[in-house]
Design a protein around this motif. Structure first.
Motif: not given
Length: 307
Positions: A231, A235, A247-249, A251-253, A255-256, A259
């Motif tokens: 993943n 990105v 940066r945001q993608p 950070l989304d990876s 967080n995923e 979790s």
């Protein structure tokens, strides 16, 4: 043990001894040939790897191991496992293939005297079955070791992905590009995430040599078979191909991934609680029942006995 079995054991020992002497003689001749080539200035075969030139006997054993893998139809899987284990060097692959050939051959030579010793204790079908089982285990043992090594290294790399994403975000926020960030991590992150840094080093070398980063990232992610790392590389490939915010993608990876690890940890805690409940029931409840109900049962037994 009968005289026929004794003579057969002596014959096998003589054959093994003769093979050992012949192997030593052949190794000595090979060493003399290398020394002669070195002192007379005769060049080695062009394009031949150094490990094969210096150890021709090792290369012949490795060729036997490759033939065994072809017979088992496991060549492609072995190459993938060698890459996942970090054994990409020519000498490491040569040693693995040589061991794949040497272990079953040595096992076949060693079990013969043992089976002859147990000739009176085992029936002929049992001896044949035992020999076949040992040879099969010897054939599969190097692959089991390779799988264990590859799985352990993949687990270490997967554990470093979280730190890898954080360092990437930090480097991107500092104004570095993707190639510069990967080069810095491959060079300076060997103490914090050694397995992942070793995996990034050949990738960075190929990119610096002029190769396209997109297929290299794709091949590396597919080769390691780590979903979280795939993943992250997806990105990076998207940013390398189309540009845009990274940066945001990431950070989304991140967080995923956090979790998923939290859910996995909760599942492991639930399994541990269930196991502890079973241990509690089996080990604590019977002594508790004896301690509580024991005196009452003894009193009832005494009363019934006196009556």
């Amino acid at each position: 043990m009968s005289w026929a079995a004794l003579f057969f054991a002596l014959a096998v020992a003589t054959v093994v001894l003769a093979l050992g002497v012949g192997l030593l003689f052949w190794l000595e001749r090979a060493r003399e040939a290398r020394l002669y080539a070195r002192y007379t200035g005769v060049a080695a075969t062009a394009g031949e790897p150094a490990a094969r030139r210096d150890h021709p006997w090792l290369s012949r054993m490795a060729a036997g191991g490759v033939r065994i893998e072809r017979a088992l139809n496991a060549g492609e899987q072995t190459r993938t496992l060698l890459a996942q284990a970090g054994w990409r060097q020519t000498r490491a692959r040569l040693m693995f293939h040589a061991l794949s050939f040497a272990v079953p051959v040595a096992t076949a030579l060693l079990i013969t005297p043992v089976l002859l010793t147990l000739a009176t204790a085992l029936t002929p079908p049992m001896r044949v079955l035992l020999a076949v089982m040992l040879v099969i285990v010897a054939l599969l043992l190097p692959r089991f070791v390779l799988r264990w090594r590859a799985r352990a290294r993949r687990d270490r790399i997967e554990a470093d992905v979280l730190l890898f994403i954080n360092l990437l975000v930090l480097l991107f926020e500092a104004g570095l590009g993707m190639r510069q960030a990967l080069a810095i991590l491959a060079r300076d992150a060997k103490d914090t995430m050694p397995a992942l840094a070793d995996e990034l080093a050949p990738l960075v070398r190929q990119i610096e040599a002029g190769a396209d980063a997109d297929p290299l990232l794709h091949e590396t992610g597919k080769l390691l078979e780590i979903e979280a790392l795939e993943n992250v590389f997806a990105v990076l490939r998207q940013v390398e191909r189309y540009g845009g915010e990274i940066r945001q993608p990431l950070l989304d990876s991140l967080n995923e991934l956090q979790s998923r690890r939290s859910m996995a940890l909760r599942e492991q805690v639930n399994k541990t609680s269930a196991r502890m409940t079973i241990v509690l029931v089996l080990c604590f409840l019977p002594p508790l029942l004896i301690f509580i109900a024991g005196p009452a049962l003894m009193s009832i037994s005494a009363a019934l006995g006196s009556s």
